[in-house]
Design a protein around this motif. Structure first.
Motif, short mmCIF file in Angstrom:
data_model
loop_
_atom_site.label_atom_id
_atom_site.label_comp_id
_atom_site.label_asym_id
_atom_site.label_seq_id
_atom_site.Cartn_x
_atom_site.Cartn_y
_atom_site.Cartn_z
N LYS A 14 34.82 41.98 47.08
CA LYS A 14 34.74 42.64 45.77
C LYS A 14 36.03 42.43 44.98
CE LYS A 14 31.31 46.19 46.08
NZ LYS A 14 30.88 46.66 44.80
N PRO A 51 39.62 42.96 43.11
CA PRO A 51 40.14 44.02 42.26
C PRO A 51 39.06 44.74 41.46
CG PRO A 51 40.97 41.88 41.55
CD PRO A 51 40.12 41.66 42.74
N ALA A 52 37.84 44.21 41.44
CA ALA A 52 36.75 44.85 40.70
C ALA A 52 36.42 46.22 41.28
CB ALA A 52 35.51 43.95 40.71
N LEU A 99 38.44 48.59 41.66
CA LEU A 99 39.18 49.60 40.89
C LEU A 99 38.70 49.69 39.45
CD1 LEU A 99 42.76 48.79 42.20
CD2 LEU A 99 41.22 50.60 42.96
N VAL A 100 37.94 48.71 38.96
CA VAL A 100 37.48 48.71 37.58
C VAL A 100 36.09 49.33 37.53
CG1 VAL A 100 36.93 47.27 35.59
CG2 VAL A 100 38.78 46.61 37.13
N ARG A 101 36.05 50.57 37.12
CA ARG A 101 34.77 51.27 37.02
C ARG A 101 34.85 52.31 35.92
NH1 ARG A 101 35.40 54.71 42.59
NH2 ARG A 101 37.25 55.78 41.90
N PRO A 102 33.75 52.61 35.30
CA PRO A 102 33.77 53.63 34.23
C PRO A 102 33.99 55.02 34.83
CG PRO A 102 31.54 52.89 34.65
CD PRO A 102 32.43 52.01 35.48
#
Length: 54
Positions: A45, A47-48, A50-53
């Motif tokens: 996955k 660094p994605a 940590l990227v979440r709404p």
């Protein structure tokens, strides 16, 4: 005062001790596989994770 005492509680047979050891090894291997799986998924996955709404 230096008399021999019998062990208190349950005394397991050799077959029961072997079975318990095999069960413990199986649980340890399953736990190890889960750790490796979670680590691999995290790497895939990237660094994605940590990227979440919010």
């Amino acid at each position: 005062m230096d008399e021999k005492r019998e062990p208190e509680g349950i005394v397991l047979t050799a077959a029961q001790l072997k079975s318990r050891r095999q069960r413990s090894i199986a649980i340890a291997l399953a736990l190890g596989v889960m750790v490796v799986l979670f680590f691999a998924v995290t790497l895939v996955k990237g660094p994605a994770v940590l990227v979440r709404p919010l």
